[in-house]
Write a protein that holds these residues in place. Structure first.
Motif, PDB file in Angstrom:
ATOM      1  N   VAL A   1     102.954  60.150 -24.376  1.00 31.00           N
ATOM      2  CA  VAL A   1     103.459  58.586 -23.668  1.00 31.00           C
ATOM      3  C   VAL A   1     105.027  59.007 -23.952  1.00 31.00           C
ATOM      4  CG1 VAL A   1     103.831  56.797 -24.752  1.00 31.00           C
ATOM      5  CG2 VAL A   1     101.832  57.540 -25.074  1.00 31.00           C
ATOM      6  N   LEU A   2     105.823  59.640 -24.477  1.00 30.53           N
ATOM      7  CA  LEU A   2     107.235  60.286 -24.918  1.00 30.53           C
ATOM      8  C   LEU A   2     107.019  60.596 -23.202  1.00 30.53           C
ATOM      9  CD1 LEU A   2     107.440  60.895 -28.028  1.00 30.53           C
ATOM     10  CD2 LEU A   2     108.672  58.562 -27.198  1.00 30.53           C
ATOM     11  N   ALA A   3     106.844  61.641 -23.146  1.00 26.89           N
ATOM     12  CA  ALA A   3     107.044  62.371 -21.794  1.00 26.89           C
ATOM     13  C   ALA A   3     106.312  61.364 -20.754  1.00 26.89           C
ATOM     14  CB  ALA A   3     106.060  63.511 -21.821  1.00 26.89           C
ATOM     15  N   PHE A   4     105.633  60.547 -20.788  1.00 21.83           N
ATOM     16  CA  PHE A   4     105.871  59.752 -19.495  1.00 21.83           C
ATOM     17  C   PHE A   4     106.697  58.383 -19.272  1.00 21.83           C
ATOM     18  CE2 PHE A   4     104.480  54.771 -18.662  1.00 21.83           C
ATOM     19  CZ  PHE A   4     104.717  54.690 -17.063  1.00 21.83           C
ATOM     20  N   LEU A   5     107.292  58.077 -20.356  1.00 18.99           N
ATOM     21  CA  LEU A   5     108.245  56.979 -20.325  1.00 18.99           C
ATOM     22  C   LEU A   5     109.773  57.877 -19.578  1.00 18.99           C
ATOM     23  CD1 LEU A   5     107.885  55.073 -23.743  1.00 18.99           C
ATOM     24  CD2 LEU A   5     107.452  54.090 -21.739  1.00 18.99           C
ATOM     25  N   MET A   6     109.953  59.061 -19.697  1.00 16.88           N
ATOM     26  CA  MET A   6     110.535  59.801 -19.769  1.00 16.88           C
ATOM     27  C   MET A   6     110.628  60.349 -18.173  1.00 16.88           C
ATOM     28  SD  MET A   6     111.520  62.472 -22.966  1.00 16.88           S
ATOM     29  CE  MET A   6     111.813  63.290 -22.389  1.00 16.88           C
ATOM     30  N   ILE A   7     108.990  60.576 -17.853  1.00 17.78           N
ATOM     31  CA  ILE A   7     109.377  60.557 -16.110  1.00 17.78           C
ATOM     32  C   ILE A   7     109.519  59.979 -15.316  1.00 17.78           C
ATOM     33  CG2 ILE A   7     107.883  62.525 -14.992  1.00 17.78           C
ATOM     34  CD1 ILE A   7     107.117  63.993 -17.105  1.00 17.78           C
ATOM     35  N   CYS A   8     108.942  58.905 -15.815  1.00 22.81           N
ATOM     36  CA  CYS A   8     108.149  57.728 -14.752  1.00 22.81           C
ATOM     37  C   CYS A   8     109.034  56.521 -15.004  1.00 22.81           C
ATOM     38  CB  CYS A   8     107.214  57.279 -14.905  1.00 22.81           C
ATOM     39  SG  CYS A   8     105.489  58.490 -15.009  1.00 22.81           S
ATOM     40  N   GLU A   9     109.320  56.025 -15.878  1.00 21.24           N
ATOM     41  CA  GLU A   9     110.423  55.309 -16.513  1.00 21.24           C
ATOM     42  C   GLU A   9     111.802  55.829 -17.142  1.00 21.24           C
ATOM     43  OE1 GLU A   9     109.468  52.261 -16.124  1.00 21.24           O
ATOM     44  OE2 GLU A   9     107.410  52.695 -16.243  1.00 21.24           O
ATOM     45  N   ASN A  10     112.606  56.641 -16.788  1.00 22.69           N
ATOM     46  CA  ASN A  10     113.749  56.606 -16.480  1.00 22.69           C
ATOM     47  C   ASN A  10     114.365  56.510 -16.887  1.00 22.69           C
ATOM     48  OD1 ASN A  10     115.458  57.699 -15.032  1.00 22.69           O
ATOM     49  ND2 ASN A  10     117.290  55.207 -14.534  1.00 22.69           N
ATOM     50  N   LYS A  11     113.580  56.688 -18.860  1.00 21.14           N
ATOM     51  CA  LYS A  11     114.325  56.337 -20.311  1.00 21.14           C
ATOM     52  C   LYS A  11     114.281  57.704 -20.586  1.00 21.14           C
ATOM     53  CE  LYS A  11     111.700  52.796 -21.455  1.00 21.14           C
ATOM     54  NZ  LYS A  11     113.385  51.851 -22.039  1.00 21.14           N
ATOM     55  N   THR A  12     115.974  57.624 -21.705  1.00 19.17           N
ATOM     56  CA  THR A  12     116.503  59.318 -22.573  1.00 19.17           C
ATOM     57  C   THR A  12     114.717  59.411 -23.491  1.00 19.17           C
ATOM     58  OG1 THR A  12     117.831  57.507 -24.070  1.00 19.17           O
ATOM     59  CG2 THR A  12     118.857  58.553 -21.633  1.00 19.17           C
ATOM     60  N   LEU A  13     115.373  60.384 -24.097  1.00 21.13           N
ATOM     61  CA  LEU A  13     114.571  61.315 -25.052  1.00 21.13           C
ATOM     62  C   LEU A  13     114.669  59.561 -26.217  1.00 21.13           C
ATOM     63  CD1 LEU A  13     111.891  62.276 -26.537  1.00 21.13           C
ATOM     64  CD2 LEU A  13     114.068  64.100 -27.048  1.00 21.13           C
ATOM     65  N   VAL A  14     115.832  59.468 -26.540  1.00 19.93           N
ATOM     66  CA  VAL A  14     116.157  58.394 -27.659  1.00 19.93           C
ATOM     67  C   VAL A  14     115.757  57.228 -27.007  1.00 19.93           C
ATOM     68  CG1 VAL A  14     117.978  57.606 -29.269  1.00 19.93           C
ATOM     69  CG2 VAL A  14     118.364  59.831 -28.499  1.00 19.93           C
ATOM     70  N   ASP A  15     115.487  57.109 -26.400  1.00 19.72           N
ATOM     71  CA  ASP A  15     115.564  55.077 -25.852  1.00 19.72           C
ATOM     72  C   ASP A  15     114.017  55.148 -25.929  1.00 19.72           C
ATOM     73  OD1 ASP A  15     118.070  53.685 -25.513  1.00 19.72           O
ATOM     74  OD2 ASP A  15     117.987  54.508 -23.681  1.00 19.72           O
ATOM     75  N   ALA A  16     113.297  56.549 -25.025  1.00 17.40           N
ATOM     76  CA  ALA A  16     111.827  56.536 -25.397  1.00 17.40           C
ATOM     77  C   ALA A  16     111.215  55.692 -27.220  1.00 17.40           C
ATOM     78  CB  ALA A  16     110.891  57.404 -24.511  1.00 17.40           C
ATOM     79  N   LEU A  17     111.833  57.600 -27.628  1.00 15.09           N
ATOM     80  CA  LEU A  17     111.704  56.421 -29.036  1.00 15.09           C
ATOM     81  C   LEU A  17     111.725  55.557 -30.051  1.00 15.09           C
ATOM     82  CD1 LEU A  17     112.879  60.656 -30.890  1.00 15.09           C
ATOM     83  CD2 LEU A  17     110.628  59.994 -30.926  1.00 15.09           C
ATOM     84  N   LYS A  18     113.092  55.007 -29.298  1.00 15.45           N
ATOM     85  CA  LYS A  18     113.077  53.750 -30.139  1.00 15.45           C
ATOM     86  C   LYS A  18     112.557  52.869 -29.674  1.00 15.45           C
ATOM     87  CE  LYS A  18     117.985  54.399 -30.403  1.00 15.45           C
ATOM     88  NZ  LYS A  18     119.284  53.904 -30.642  1.00 15.45           N
ATOM     89  N   THR A  19     111.537  53.050 -28.019  1.00 17.77           N
ATOM     90  CA  THR A  19     110.766  51.461 -27.678  1.00 17.77           C
ATOM     91  C   THR A  19     109.382  51.916 -28.356  1.00 17.77           C
ATOM     92  OG1 THR A  19     112.471  52.110 -25.411  1.00 17.77           O
ATOM     93  CG2 THR A  19     109.353  51.858 -25.869  1.00 17.77           C
ATOM     94  N   VAL A  20     109.283  53.364 -27.853  1.00 18.05           N
ATOM     95  CA  VAL A  20     107.244  53.396 -29.036  1.00 18.05           C
ATOM     96  C   VAL A  20     107.151  53.600 -30.807  1.00 18.05           C
ATOM     97  CG1 VAL A  20     105.235  55.610 -29.469  1.00 18.05           C
ATOM     98  CG2 VAL A  20     107.262  55.648 -27.019  1.00 18.05           C
ATOM     99  N   ARG A  21     108.165  53.306 -31.192  1.00 17.49           N
ATOM    100  CA  ARG A  21     108.445  53.565 -33.146  1.00 17.49           C
ATOM    101  C   ARG A  21     108.949  52.201 -32.867  1.00 17.49           C
ATOM    102  NH1 ARG A  21     108.712  57.689 -36.519  1.00 17.49           N
ATOM    103  NH2 ARG A  21     110.496  56.268 -37.796  1.00 17.49           N
ATOM    104  N   GLY A  22     109.035  51.179 -32.293  1.00 13.51           N
ATOM    105  CA  GLY A  22     109.131  49.515 -32.363  1.00 13.51           C
ATOM    106  C   GLY A  22     107.965  48.824 -32.462  1.00 13.51           C
ATOM    107  N   HIS A  23     106.631  49.727 -32.274  1.00 12.75           N
ATOM    108  CA  HIS A  23     105.572  49.005 -32.508  1.00 12.75           C
ATOM    109  C   HIS A  23     104.299  50.226 -32.725  1.00 12.75           C
ATOM    110  CE1 HIS A  23     106.748  46.564 -29.000  1.00 12.75           C
ATOM    111  NE2 HIS A  23     107.536  47.073 -28.610  1.00 12.75           N
ATOM    112  N   ARG A  24     104.732  50.952 -32.714  1.00 14.18           N
ATOM    113  CA  ARG A  24     103.735  52.026 -34.095  1.00 14.18           C
ATOM    114  C   ARG A  24     104.581  53.487 -34.044  1.00 14.18           C
ATOM    115  NH1 ARG A  24      98.651  53.451 -33.803  1.00 14.18           N
ATOM    116  NH2 ARG A  24      98.048  55.089 -34.898  1.00 14.18           N
ATOM    117  N   GLY A  25     104.529  53.792 -35.604  1.00 13.46           N
ATOM    118  CA  GLY A  25     104.795  55.298 -36.104  1.00 13.46           C
ATOM    119  C   GLY A  25     104.848  56.065 -36.015  1.00 13.46           C
TER     120      GLY A  25
END
Length: 305
Positions: A249-273
């Motif tokens: 899922v993190l890779a998807f957000l980085m590849i398809c949603e133009n997110k950096t790894l840091v932002d992807a981690l913050k986004t996902v960890r904001g909803h699941r550990g």
């Protein structure tokens, strides 16, 4: 156990944080079994309760190790304090499906997909692996077997993956199994024959030496197409919904949603550990370096798959 010679404290604490998340996931799974067994056999419930007590004892041991590592290296940051506090914090029972499917919990503050500005990406540098591991030091509990981490994109564990009725109630249309295979979560398309879903399996081991990166782009392309389909809702799962599925899922957000790894981690960890293992985190870091370089050459525009 005091700090081991040859192992830096950052690595030790990051490992302890992941152990904590895994143990709490185990407790949550056991609580789910207790709910299922309640009213059947007191002996089975007693056995499961004993397992929870055993995990609590192990969590206390990890807390002692955290204290020893901190004391031996004179650390006193708030990060360590949060980690230690979380080790003994009470773990909530699984959310009931009635509450999980309610409007106020189904989309807990999920942000609409948006791209970073070229300016913000031009200033971004991929952190070192140690810094990324520090982002995972503070364990975040997984509230329930499944969480929506991006609009219509969910991360879950083996229990939700095998719960046909709940998948039907949630209107899941696509399932990505990041722990597919005979010796893992062996579901497959036939398992979901009574559901109108599309299945995509990735035979991955939760092992830092396993190369999950070869699936980053194919899985991202699949998830993108699934979300773009009519009423598309995607579940990405592994055994616990913490490492393998989270990495995809993190890779998807980085590849398809133009997110950096840091932002992807913050986004996902904001909803699941979630807590990818060190090898997967390193592979995501390599992807982040590659994508950041490509986007700068492209002027900050999202890359085509």
């Amino acid at each position: 156990m005091a700090a081991k010679a040859g192992i830096d404290p950052d690595t030790q604490l990051a490992t302890m944080a992941k152990i904590t998340v895994l143990m709490k996931g185990m407790k949550e799974a056991i609580f789910g079994k207790i709910e299922e067994e309640a009213g059947k056999t007191n002996k089975r419930v007693d056995q499961l309760t004993a397992e929870v007590a055993k995990i609590d004892k192990q969590l206390k041991s990890v807390k002692i190790e955290v204290d020893q590592v901190q004391n031996s290296h004179h650390y006193s940051t708030q990060t360590y304090v949060r980690l230690k506090d979380n080790l003994l914090s009470p773990l909530p029972f699984r959310m009931s499906w009635a509450s999980l499917n309610s409007d106020d919990l189904q989309r807990p503050g999920i942000r609409t997909p948006s791209s970073h500005s070229s300016h913000s990406q031009s200033c971004y540098e991929t952190p070192e692996l140690r810094e990324l591991q520090r982002m995972l030091w503070t364990p975040i509990p997984c509230d329930g077997n499944i969480n929506e981490v991006w609009p219509n994109l969910y991360i879950g564990d083996l229990y939700i993956a095998r719960d046909i009725e709940q998948l039907r109630q949630m209107c899941i249309t696509h399932i990505v199994n990041a722990a597919a295979g005979r010796f893992h979560i062996d579901t497959g398309a036939k398992f979901y024959k009574d559901l109108v879903v599309d299945y995509y399996g990735v035979e991955a081991d939760d092992d830092p030496k396993f190369d999950l990166s070869i699936y980053f782009h194919p899985a991202a392309k699949y998830i993108r197409a699934a979300l773009n389909s009519p009423r598309g809702k995607v579940l990405v799962h592994c055994a616990m919904g913490i490492s393998r599925s989270a990495t995809l899922v993190l890779a998807f957000l980085m590849i398809c949603e133009n997110k950096t790894l840091v932002d992807a981690l913050k986004t996902v960890r904001g909803h699941r550990g979630v807590c990818p293992n060190s090898g997967f985190l390193s592979q995501l870091r390599d992807l982040d370096i590659q994508l950041t370089s490509e986007r700068r050459r492209a002027g900050g525009e999202p890359l085509e798959l």
